[in-house]
Design a protein around this motif. Structure first.
Motif, short mmCIF file in Angstrom:
data_model
loop_
_atom_site.label_atom_id
_atom_site.label_comp_id
_atom_site.label_asym_id
_atom_site.label_seq_id
_atom_site.Cartn_x
_atom_site.Cartn_y
_atom_site.Cartn_z
N PRO A 96 0.84 -1.21 0.00
CA PRO A 96 0.00 0.00 0.00
C PRO A 96 0.87 1.25 0.00
O PRO A 96 1.98 1.25 0.55
CB PRO A 96 -0.80 -0.13 1.30
CG PRO A 96 -0.74 -1.59 1.65
CD PRO A 96 0.55 -2.10 1.14
N ALA A 97 0.39 2.30 -0.63
CA ALA A 97 1.19 3.52 -0.81
C ALA A 97 1.75 4.04 0.50
O ALA A 97 2.93 4.42 0.59
CB ALA A 97 0.36 4.59 -1.50
N GLY A 98 0.94 4.07 1.55
CA GLY A 98 1.41 4.58 2.84
C GLY A 98 2.49 3.72 3.45
O GLY A 98 3.50 4.22 3.96
N LEU A 99 2.30 2.41 3.38
CA LEU A 99 3.28 1.47 3.94
C LEU A 99 4.55 1.45 3.11
O LEU A 99 5.66 1.27 3.64
CB LEU A 99 2.66 0.08 4.02
CG LEU A 99 3.52 -1.03 4.66
CD1 LEU A 99 3.83 -0.69 6.11
CD2 LEU A 99 2.79 -2.37 4.57
N ARG A 100 4.41 1.63 1.80
CA ARG A 100 5.56 1.57 0.90
C ARG A 100 6.61 2.60 1.28
O ARG A 100 7.81 2.31 1.30
CB ARG A 100 5.08 1.82 -0.53
CG ARG A 100 6.15 1.65 -1.60
CD ARG A 100 5.58 2.05 -2.94
NE ARG A 100 4.29 1.42 -3.18
CZ ARG A 100 3.37 1.87 -4.02
NH1 ARG A 100 3.61 2.98 -4.71
NH2 ARG A 100 2.21 1.25 -4.17
#
Length: 523
Positions: free
Chosen positions: A280-284
């Protein structure tokens, strides 16, 4: 009794005497298991390798060796490649027998099958560990399918570990394997050093007060002198030349602690190889940031590192793992800063060797794991299962779409009778030259003719196509100039007097190696 059926027995060793998993001692069943899985590995690897289309970094080594008949010239050029000489020397004779680069894939395939055999025949490892390890992402795909020097390095390090383990040790042979491994890849040096420290130092000590006795140990000094000579040899083949290329600028622009944190924050991908695109973009941005350290990524890598260290039951395996992992990260910080996936596989090699040491060493004292046995076994099998799933996915992607369009481009040019025309490419087109088996092409990035690019100070990855490039490539040839390049705008096509004659919409896995073919018939 005469006439009775043979009865096979299986012995399970106590957990405190070696491997973290039960150990099968049934020779007949183990033999059938080993050959069956080796055959399956060999067949699947052959299928995926035959389907794989090599890219620039694979074919660059082949072209460097192919077009340098003199060993003096070869050793001069590989200083710009940053790799010791052994892989190039392995390719030397085949590349001068035939220009077909498939020979390199065959050689790498044989090394991969040999590596699988070394793992499968390590019978003190539980069968599930052996099976999952040979089908792991790095052993099967990243090093087994992609033909570079990494599989040779992995094979020699594993062979050295096997020679040092078991009832009949071959310690002199292990020294030879370690010396050769050092000359395959710079990142093999910390692993070889840790193995040597463990085998010829730590494993011989009953207590730390005995350390001074090593200085009177003849075997210790032989190993030390041979390996230091090997390191010196490797250094003189990779020492940076005066006109070093642009590739080191990013490393030199940051401090060593910064680069260490950057490398350590990537280390988790050696155990759980997953592309950041799947996060996910945030976790990436937290655990796989682009180009800068992250406290979250560093913490995640450290947690996985401690999980593996705690899952190892023996102190010898744990000490090797901690030492080798630390030395490897320091080496990555010094040499590459932000390690790509192919470099991170060296950390997975450490994991494999640590499992072998853990299975084959029996401590005088009961082994003390940091975690209960179910947790330790689950951690090891969980990592290996994830590796196998990653290998399946990567192999499936390579089967469905080309790794690079270079082979497809070269095949099309041959079919159209355009393979002899003056050819213009950038440094991503090196693989096209290799597949065409051409003696030379014109490279935009160095404004030079040759079969490959020497990454010296002349090379600039940002150099753009000019009319002068097309004119220089044409020379006195009456044939139209062929440009294999990235997609150009309509304005550029018009200004250069080009005609687009073919585009390959196959969506290569390496995005930089998606090509369009242009022709300049009338300059």
């Amino acid at each position: 009794m005469p006439g009775s059926h043979d009865v096979t027995m299986t012995t399970v060793l106590p957990a405190e005497r070696g491997s973290q998993l039960p150990v099968a001692r049934d020779t007949a069943r183990n033999g059938a298991f080993e050959w069956s899985f080796l055959g399956l590995f060999a067949i699947l690897l052959a299928l995926v390798t035959a389907r794989h289309e090599m890219w620039r970094d694979e074919l660059l080594a082949w072209l460097v060796v192919r077009d340098n008949l003199s060993l003096f010239d070869l050793f001069h050029v590989i200083r710009y490649e940053g790799h010791p000489a052994l892989w190039y020397l392995v390719l030397y004779i085949p590349s001068h027998i035939s220009w077909n680069p498939a020979s390199m894939q065959v050689i790498n395939y044989l090394f991969a099958v040999s590596e699988a055999w070394l793992i499968l025949s390590a019978r003190k490892l539980h069968w599930s560990v052996r099976a999952l390890t040979i089908f792991s992402y790095f052993v099967f795909f990243q090093y087994g399918v992609i033909a570079r020097n990494y599989m040779l390095s992995t094979l020699l390090l594993t062979a050295a570990a096997r020679a040092l383990l078991g009832e009949r040790q071959h310690r002199k042979l292990a020294i030879i394997f370690l010396a050769l491994a050092i000359n395959t890849h710079i990142h093999a040096i910390p692993i070889a050093a840790a193995l040597a420290i463990w085998a010829f130092g730590y494993a011989k000590l009953h207590r730390w007060n005995d350390a001074c006795k090593l200085f009177h140990d003849k075997e210790f000094w032989i190993a030390f002198l041979v390996l230091m000579t090997s390191v010196a040899t490797a250094y003189f083949t990779v020492r940076p030349p005066a006109d070093q290329n642009y590739l080191l600028k990013d490393i030199e622009s940051h401090s060593l602690p910064y680069n260490f944190l950057l490398a350590e924050g990537r280390a988790w991908k050696a155990l759980l190889p997953i592309s950041p695109a799947f996060l996910p973009a945030g976790l990436r941005e937290q655990i796989a940031p682009m180009g800068h350290p992250s406290a979250t990524a560093s913490g995640f890598s450290l947690a996985l590192f401690l999980l593996v260290a705690g899952a190892l039951r023996g102190s010898q395996a744990r000490c090797f793992f901690i030492l080798a992992f630390t030395l490897e990260l320091i080496t990555m910080a010094v040499t590459v800063g932000d390690p790509p996936m192919r470099h991170l596989g060296m950390l997975f090699d450490i994991f494999i060797i640590a499992l072998l040491i853990d299975a084959y060493t029996v401590s005088d004292k009961p082994a003390r794991a940091w975690f209960p046995r179910p947790v330790a076994s689950g951690a090891i099998l969980g990592i290996l299962t994830f590796q196998a799933l990653a290998a399946i996915y990567a192999s499936g992607q390579d089967w469905k779409r080309p790794f690079s369009e270079a082979k497809e481009v070269s095949s099309w040019l041959k079919q159209q009778g355009l393979d002899k025309n003056p050819l213009v490419v950038d440094h991503h087109g090196i693989a096209v030259v290799g597949y065409l088996e051409r003696p030379s092409a014109y490279f935009i990035n160095c404004k030079c003719l040759g079969s490959y690019v020497v990454y010296d100070s002349r090379v600039d990855p940002n150099k753009k196509l000019s009319l002068g490039d097309l004119s220089s490539a044409r020379g006195n040839s009456a044939l139209p100039v062929i440009l294999v390049y990235d997609k150009l705008s309509e304005a550029d096509v018009h200004s250069f007097g080009l005609v687009e004659i073919h585009s390959f919409a196959s969506k290569a896995i390496v995005p930089e190696e998606t090509f369009t073919v242009y022709e300049q018939e009338h300059p």
